[in-house]
Design an enzyme around this catalytic site. Structure first.
Site, PDB file in Angstrom:
ATOM      1  N   ASN A  45      22.783  -0.487  56.793  1.00 41.77           N
ATOM      2  CA  ASN A  45      24.194  -0.871  56.746  1.00 41.77           C
ATOM      3  C   ASN A  45      24.940   0.236  55.993  1.00 41.77           C
ATOM      4  O   ASN A  45      24.871   0.305  54.765  1.00 41.77           O
ATOM      5  CB  ASN A  45      24.316  -2.216  56.017  1.00 41.77           C
ATOM      6  CG  ASN A  45      25.767  -2.610  55.783  1.00 41.77           C
ATOM      7  OD1 ASN A  45      26.683  -2.007  56.349  1.00 41.77           O
ATOM      8  ND2 ASN A  45      25.968  -3.607  54.943  1.00 41.77           N
ATOM      9  N   HIS A  51      28.388 -10.636  55.983  1.00 38.04           N
ATOM     10  CA  HIS A  51      27.935  -9.897  54.803  1.00 38.04           C
ATOM     11  C   HIS A  51      28.702 -10.406  53.581  1.00 38.04           C
ATOM     12  O   HIS A  51      29.885 -10.725  53.673  1.00 38.04           O
ATOM     13  CB  HIS A  51      28.163  -8.394  55.000  1.00 38.04           C
ATOM     14  CG  HIS A  51      27.478  -7.580  53.944  1.00 38.04           C
ATOM     15  ND1 HIS A  51      28.021  -7.414  52.695  1.00 38.04           N
ATOM     16  CD2 HIS A  51      26.298  -6.913  53.950  1.00 38.04           C
ATOM     17  CE1 HIS A  51      27.189  -6.671  51.968  1.00 38.04           C
ATOM     18  NE2 HIS A  51      26.137  -6.354  52.712  1.00 38.04           N
ATOM     19  N   GLU A  94      20.226 -11.856  51.459  1.00 38.07           N
ATOM     20  CA  GLU A  94      20.690 -10.806  50.553  1.00 38.07           C
ATOM     21  C   GLU A  94      21.266 -11.446  49.290  1.00 38.07           C
ATOM     22  O   GLU A  94      22.453 -11.838  49.261  1.00 38.07           O
ATOM     23  CB  GLU A  94      21.786  -9.976  51.220  1.00 38.07           C
ATOM     24  CG  GLU A  94      21.342  -9.247  52.467  1.00 38.07           C
ATOM     25  CD  GLU A  94      22.160  -7.984  52.691  1.00 38.07           C
ATOM     26  OE1 GLU A  94      21.559  -6.903  52.763  1.00 38.07           O
ATOM     27  OE2 GLU A  94      23.396  -8.078  52.772  1.00 38.07           O
ATOM     28  N   GLU A 145      29.987  -8.940  51.176  1.00 36.49           N
ATOM     29  CA  GLU A 145      31.216  -8.185  50.855  1.00 36.49           C
ATOM     30  C   GLU A 145      32.380  -8.680  51.710  1.00 36.49           C
ATOM     31  O   GLU A 145      33.518  -8.731  51.247  1.00 36.49           O
ATOM     32  CB  GLU A 145      30.957  -6.682  51.040  1.00 36.49           C
ATOM     33  CG  GLU A 145      30.088  -6.148  49.904  1.00 36.49           C
ATOM     34  CD  GLU A 145      29.295  -4.902  50.239  1.00 36.49           C
ATOM     35  OE1 GLU A 145      29.561  -4.255  51.277  1.00 36.49           O
ATOM     36  OE2 GLU A 145      28.392  -4.569  49.445  1.00 36.49           O
ATOM     37  N   LYS A 152      28.030   0.590  55.616  1.00 34.87           N
ATOM     38  CA  LYS A 152      29.282   0.111  55.012  1.00 34.87           C
ATOM     39  C   LYS A 152      30.420   1.087  55.327  1.00 34.87           C
ATOM     40  O   LYS A 152      30.481   1.604  56.435  1.00 34.87           O
ATOM     41  CB  LYS A 152      29.099  -0.115  53.510  1.00 34.87           C
ATOM     42  CG  LYS A 152      27.839  -0.944  53.195  1.00 34.87           C
ATOM     43  CD  LYS A 152      27.789  -1.412  51.786  1.00 34.87           C
ATOM     44  CE  LYS A 152      26.482  -2.146  51.534  1.00 34.87           C
ATOM     45  NZ  LYS A 152      26.427  -2.804  50.260  1.00 34.87           N
ATOM     46  N   SER A 155      19.027  -3.717  47.324  1.00 34.40           N
ATOM     47  CA  SER A 155      18.355  -2.660  46.549  1.00 34.40           C
ATOM     48  C   SER A 155      16.960  -2.325  47.077  1.00 34.40           C
ATOM     49  O   SER A 155      16.045  -2.058  46.292  1.00 34.40           O
ATOM     50  CB  SER A 155      18.308  -3.021  45.063  1.00 34.40           C
ATOM     51  OG  SER A 155      19.624  -3.044  44.529  1.00 34.40           O
ATOM     52  N   GLY A 210      23.239  -3.304  45.713  1.00 36.99           N
ATOM     53  CA  GLY A 210      23.792  -2.115  45.061  1.00 36.99           C
ATOM     54  C   GLY A 210      23.569  -2.043  43.566  1.00 36.99           C
ATOM     55  O   GLY A 210      24.172  -1.218  42.886  1.00 36.99           O
TER      56      GLY A 210
HETATM   57  C1  PEP Z   1      23.701  -4.489  51.633  1.00 35.55           C
HETATM   58  O1  PEP Z   1      24.816  -4.489  51.151  1.00 35.55           O
HETATM   59  O2  PEP Z   1      23.504  -4.971  52.773  1.00 35.55           O
HETATM   60  C2  PEP Z   1      22.605  -3.918  50.867  1.00 35.55           C
HETATM   61  C3  PEP Z   1      21.412  -4.385  51.066  1.00 35.55           C
HETATM   62  O3  PEP Z   1      22.943  -2.951  49.945  1.00 35.55           O
HETATM   63  P1  PEP Z   1      21.945  -2.150  48.966  1.00 35.55           P
HETATM   64  O4  PEP Z   1      20.687  -1.815  49.735  1.00 35.55           O
HETATM   65  O5  PEP Z   1      22.713  -0.931  48.565  1.00 35.55           O
HETATM   66  O6  PEP Z   1      21.651  -3.061  47.830  1.00 35.55           O
END
Ligand code: PEP
Length: 241
Positions: free
Chosen positions: A6, A92, A159, A94, A8, A204, A165
């Protein structure tokens, strides 16, 4: 195993997105299926760059309205299909937070995606406070129940919001418990069809923790944010799957 990146709202320029696509194109074959989800503005270029490779293309959102029409600023599932996308990330955290996307809206987007043959990757996850309060499984179960239409087919991504992040990940026991609960919920609602609904872990995921996370029961792959912007890291995660 599906390893989905992803991107983003990254990278900032089309030239950089194309450079990342070119680096991935040189990837040695991995047993895992690879998918990249760049911003809308890079989809057409990435579709051309990745054509003929084993790397699939996804989008990060679509409109709830399936077809063309008077919806300023929206991108339809039909348009994404036309550009060569096969998957779309929906719900998601976000977008649930920044755009106040509700479970009902996500359900409508899933229907729009499926109407045009896109495979939805539906994200669910709890906040740190909800986990501390012992509500993680009930919150995620409620998101799942309300987001998925009865005819759902597609992919789930668990998630935990506090892991996105941050460099933090849940314990192996917590990932195992959540994925087992999600699998049980899907099986209870969709019966045998649940076996064709992989549950990705996201939050992460890095080269250093991917093998351990991907080996856990009911983990069908990873949704990778930050680490998917570095071709070597993304490919190392894919190799771990
Ligand atoms: C995400 O936002 O889908 C995600 C998994 O981000 P990160 O791997 O940076 O934690």
């Amino acid at each position: 195993m599906l390893i989905a990146g992803n991107w983003k709202m990254n990278p900032p320029t089309l030239a950089e997105a194309e450079a990342l696509g070119r680096a991935l194109r040189l990837a040695p074959p991995t047993p895992a299926t690879l998918l990249v989800c760049p911003p809308f503005t890079a989809l057409a270029s990435l579709a051309a760059l990745l054509r003929g490779t084993r790397i699939g293309l996804g989008a990060q959102n679509c409109a709830a309205t399936p077809d063309a029409g008077a919806h300023t600023g929206e991108i339809s599932a039909a348009m994404l299909r036309d550009l060569g996308a096969s998957h779309v990330i929906l719900g998601h955290s976000e977008r649930r937070a920044d755009q106040a996307e509700s479970d009902a809206l996500i359900r409508a987007k899933i229907a729009a995606a499926r109407a045009h043959g896109l495979i939805p990757i539906v994200c669910v996850g709890e906040t740190a406070d909800q986990r501390r309060a012992g509500q993680a499984e009930s919150i995620v179960a409620a998101q799942l129940a309300a987001s998925l239409p009865d005819d759902f087919a597609g992919i789930i991504a668990y998630e935990p919001i506090w892991a996105i992040g941050t460099g933090l990940t849940p314990s192996a026991a917590d990932v195992t418990a959540m994925h087992a609960a999600l699998h049980a919920d899907l099986a209870a609602r969709f019966g045998a069809r649940a076996e064709a609904m992989p549950i990705l872990y996201g939050g992460s995921v890095k080269p250093g923790n991917a093998a351990d996370l991907l080996a856990l029961p009911h983990v069908g792959g990873a949704l990778v944010g930050g680490a998917s912007l570095n071709a070597a890291d993304f490919l190392a995660i894919a190799a771990a799957g």
